[in-house]
Write an enzyme that holds these catalytic residues in place. Structure first.
Site, PDB file in Angstrom:
ATOM      1  CB  CYS A  36      -0.950  -0.001   1.198  1.00 55.27           C
ATOM      2  SG  CYS A  36      -2.643  -0.377   0.694  1.00 55.27           S
TER       3      CYS A  36
ATOM      4  CG  ASP B 129     -17.504   2.038   3.391  1.00 52.87           C
ATOM      5  OD1 ASP B 129     -16.759   1.440   4.176  1.00 52.87           O
ATOM      6  OD2 ASP B 129     -18.463   2.758   3.753  1.00 52.87           O
ATOM      7  CG  ASP B 130     -11.744   1.265  -0.205  1.00 53.50           C
ATOM      8  OD1 ASP B 130     -11.909   2.407  -0.672  1.00 53.50           O
ATOM      9  OD2 ASP B 130     -10.854   0.974   0.596  1.00 53.50           O
TER      10      ASP B 130
ATOM     11  CG  ASP C  21      -7.240  -3.348  -2.260  1.00 60.58           C
ATOM     12  OD1 ASP C  21      -6.329  -2.717  -2.836  1.00 60.58           O
ATOM     13  OD2 ASP C  21      -7.754  -2.994  -1.193  1.00 60.58           O
TER      14      ASP C  21
ATOM     15  N   GLY D 166     -10.004 -15.521 -12.919  1.00 58.77           N
ATOM     16  CA  GLY D 166      -9.053 -14.423 -12.814  1.00 58.77           C
ATOM     17  C   GLY D 166      -8.421 -14.101 -14.144  1.00 58.77           C
TER      18      GLY D 166
ATOM     19  CG  ASP E 212      -9.710  -2.441   5.146  1.00 60.39           C
ATOM     20  OD1 ASP E 212     -10.476  -1.500   4.845  1.00 60.39           O
ATOM     21  OD2 ASP E 212      -9.113  -3.110   4.295  1.00 60.39           O
TER      22      ASP E 212
END
Length: 719
Positions: A400, A430-431, A447, A520, A605
């Site tokens: 991060c 919020d994310d 993320d 993915g 978080d």
């Protein structure tokens, strides 16, 4: 014109962080072989230097003086570190087996794990004895015993040079602390029987002057809590029993399929084993052509030969033999700052010999303390305005720490139109978003992280827990995930190896959290990046940033400091043990903490914007202010020292601008430190705070009450 990084095509795996491998890594860092990905596997982040063990035991050195920091050394060498104890090698599959993670594939491997002094066949030793090797656990137990009070009783099993050095060091240390002590050296034959008579006599005299009792020519029946019971019925009283009776190989070597000699890996003159793709060096190896005793001098002198032969195994040069000297200088510590030197039958002893030995030892260990630091690339003479400022003063952080600042994000998102679908509800601040499908409520988030470690398994675990944090923070249950992976340039075989490790680790973490990976996307880029898109099921209204109330107590479930520690690791300034501990925090799941905090008024978080930035978000959306009890905020080991030394993550300045009213000195600077896979920050009622804190701590979280929400706007520190 920018030159793209060269792809990695082959895997070199160094099993163990012994003296030989440490020197190989240092030399590799100065002269890497293009195309080779290097991995070092070791039980811990530190490789103690055994040559200084007697000096440490005697009290002449601090514990840290012995340490070779493998995390810093691997960063210098461009290698990845895997912290785990090897339990075997699969020769057919070309894999190293490490419990708790997928097997580590190799093209060429080398073994340098040293020896052990465990005594599995001596009854009671496993329960009541402390092996002198591995050094790390022994050093910790001895330091604990030495710090005690009252009379001491010590016994060392094994009357060779190692046992004699150890017992004299212990006797000296106890005498220096004015502790009455009974110290014994026990051997089933004659103590120092393999030494020359003249040298042995001087060492025996030194032991006598320190009050050491020699127990010779007697077998040991068993080790008991109160001491060592001999075969003739005598009891040698001892509350600290250690063993230095010869060298024992690790048991997995005999099961490896490699040729062995008395359990040690057999090698030829080029340090190759019976499998040409595997080398071995140091005490764990047996030189078939020229057998030598187990001594560190051989491990050190094997290093340049091993380095060259590993390169040759990849096609860069020719193999060359290692030719050990017939005899070597033996420098034996005599307890105090005196030593004995012996070679070719000549013997010298006294303080001068100690200074000589100390100089040799310090010179060796300093090789690993003066490693070049990572810096920014040189700029071309002609470049655009603003490039210097954009590049910054330090390399870009991973995790991060590489996040885009909140100001840039808000400016980019502000012009976008609001949601038009009735089944999609954005959660401001919020994310994630709330989705409604057939009456079922889900939250959805995404993320990803720029790699902060070369180990793809560890990086995956960190990235997975980081992404799960958004789901847990809203009180949802993880449901499904897709993975997004960008690999650095690798050969197809190494791509397959890396993806296998990544997906195995990702599946493990997601299933432990209750989610399934359903797909993915992967691609190739300049560096490793791992991310996840997740859905979570909401059995109740999601917990958002907007529910906080004045008077609510703030609970934080993890310590701060991952950003500064990762920045310090990149710069070679963070201690390896501190970095390893930070990895542990970043891979601690927050699912149970979220269940305990399911009734929180507001929760988030703590990640890229730091504690101050994320608390600012709660206050902004809830219409409150906050007071932070800085003394109560938990921090990771080593983080405060790095922060006070001025180490900062890449996004620190941007985070600082979010809450300019707070100070940014000393511990307060960690409020702006970007956290990777950080803890939950929850606002709960004052009545619930203490019971919730107790539940969190009982569940293994270092949770703390760090402040409260207030009616007055803004953030401030508790006075």
């Amino acid at each position: 014109m920018n030159t793209p990084p060269l792809p990695r095509t082959r895997d070199l795996v160094l099993i163990g962080g012994g003296h030989t491998h440490a020197l190989v890594l240092r030399k590799w860092g100065m002269m890497p072989l293009a195309g080779v990905r290097v991995t070092v596997i070791n039980p811990g982040p530190i490789a103690p230097y055994s040559g200084m063990l007697p000096g440490f035991v005697a009290g002449h050195y601090a514990r840290g003086d012995l340490d070779i920091d493998l995390v810093q050394l691997a960063r210098f060498a461009g290698a990845r570190v895997i912290l785990g104890e090897v339990q075997g090698i699969d020769l057919h599959r070309r894999e190293v087996l490490v419990p708790g993670r997928p097997p580590v594939a190799f093209d060429i491997a080398s073994v340098n794990v040293g020896i052990t002094s465990t005594m599995p066949n001596l009854p009671g030793f496993a329960e009541h004895g402390v092996p002198a090797k591995p050094l790390g656990p022994f050093a910790a137990r001895w330091a604990e015993y030495l710090a005690g009070e009252g009379p001491a009783q010590v016994a060392v099993i094994g009357g060779g040079v190692a046992g004699a050095e150890l017992v004299m060091a212990m006797a000296h240390a106890l005498r220096a602390r004015n502790r009455m002590a009974e110290v014994a050296l026990i051997d089933n034959l004659r103590v120092l029987g393999a030494m020359g008579d003249k040298a042995a006599a001087r060492v025996r005299q030194a032991m006598k002057s320190l009050g050491v009792t020699l127990v010779e020519g007697t077998e040991i029946a068993q080790v008991r809590a109160e001491g060592v019971e001999l075969a003739d019925g005598r009891m040698i009283p001892a509350r600290f029993v250690t063993g230095a009776a010869g060298a024992r190989p690790y048991p997995w070597m005999a099961d490896s399929g490699l040729a062995t000699y008395d359990g040690f890996i057999a090698v030829d003159a080029c340090l190759q084993t019976s499998d040409p793709a595997i080398f071995a060096a140091g005490d764990c190896a047996h030189l078939l052509d020229s057998p030598r005793p187990k001594a560190g001098v051989y491990a050190v002198r094997e290093a340049p030969v091993l380095h060259d032969n590993l390169r040759a195994a990849f096609g860069a040069g020719n193999l060359r033999p290692y030719r050990p000297q017939r005899d070597y200088l033996k420098l034996i510590s005599l307890g105090g700052k005196a030593a004995l030197a012996e070679k070719w039958g000549m013997v010298f002893s006294g303080p001068l010999m100690w200074r000589w030995k100390d100089r040799i030892d310090q010179t060796f260990i300093e090789r690993f303390r003066d490693l070049p630091r990572m810096g920014q690339p040189a700029l071309p003479e002609l470049h655009a305005q603003g490039l210097v400022e954009a590049l910054g003063e330090k390399p870009l952080c991973g995790g991060c720490g590489a996040k885009v600042g909140r100001a840039a994000l808000r400016a980019a998102l502000a012009p976008l139109p609001g949601a038009t679908r009735s089944d999609v509800t954005p959660l401001p601040g919020d994310d994630a978003a709330l989705l409604t499908t057939g009456g079922v409520r889900q939250v959805m988030t995404s993320d990803h992280l720029r790699g902060l470690t070369e180990d793809p398994v560890l990086m995956t675990r960190i990235a997975a827990h980081h992404a799960l944090g958004d789901i847990w923070a809203m009180g949802a249950e993880p449901q499904a995930a897709t993975a997004t992976v960008i690999l650095p340039r690798l050969s197809p075989e190494l791509q397959q190896r890396s993806l296998t490790e990544i997906m195995a680790a990702a599946t493990e973490v997601m299933r432990d959290a209750g989610a399934e990976i359903v797909g993915g996307h992967s691609s190739v880029g300049d560096e490793l990046t791992i991310g996840f898109t997740l859905t979570g099921l909401c059995q109740r209204d999601p917990i958002t940033l907007a529910g906080g109330r004045p008077g609510d107590v703030l609970i934080l479930t993890k310590p701060l400091g991952s950003g500064v520690l990762m920045a310090g690791e990149m710069a070679g300034q963070a201690a390896g043990a501190d970095v390893a501990a930070a990895y542990g925090w970043m891979t601690q799941g927050q699912g149970q903490a979220a269940q305990i905090l399911h009734g929180a008024h507001a929760m988030t978080d703590v990640t890229g914007f730091g504690l101050a930035g994320h608390l600012h978000g709660i206050c902004e959306m809830s219409g409150t202010g906050a007071e932070i009890d800085l003394e109560a905020v938990p921090v990771m080991q080593g983080a405060l020292e790095l922060s006070q030394a001025g180490v900062r993550s890449s996004i620190f300045a941007e985070n600082r601008m979010l809450v300019p009213e707070l100070p940014a000195t000393s511990k307060a600077a960690l409020l702006f430190d970007p956290q990777t896979a950080g803890g939950l920050l929850a606002a709960v009622t004052p009545e619930e705070a203490t019971p919730l804190l107790e539940q969190l701590q009982a569940a293994g979280y270092p949770a703390a009450i760090i402040g409260k929400l207030s009616e007055a706007p803004g953030l401030r520190l508790k006075s």
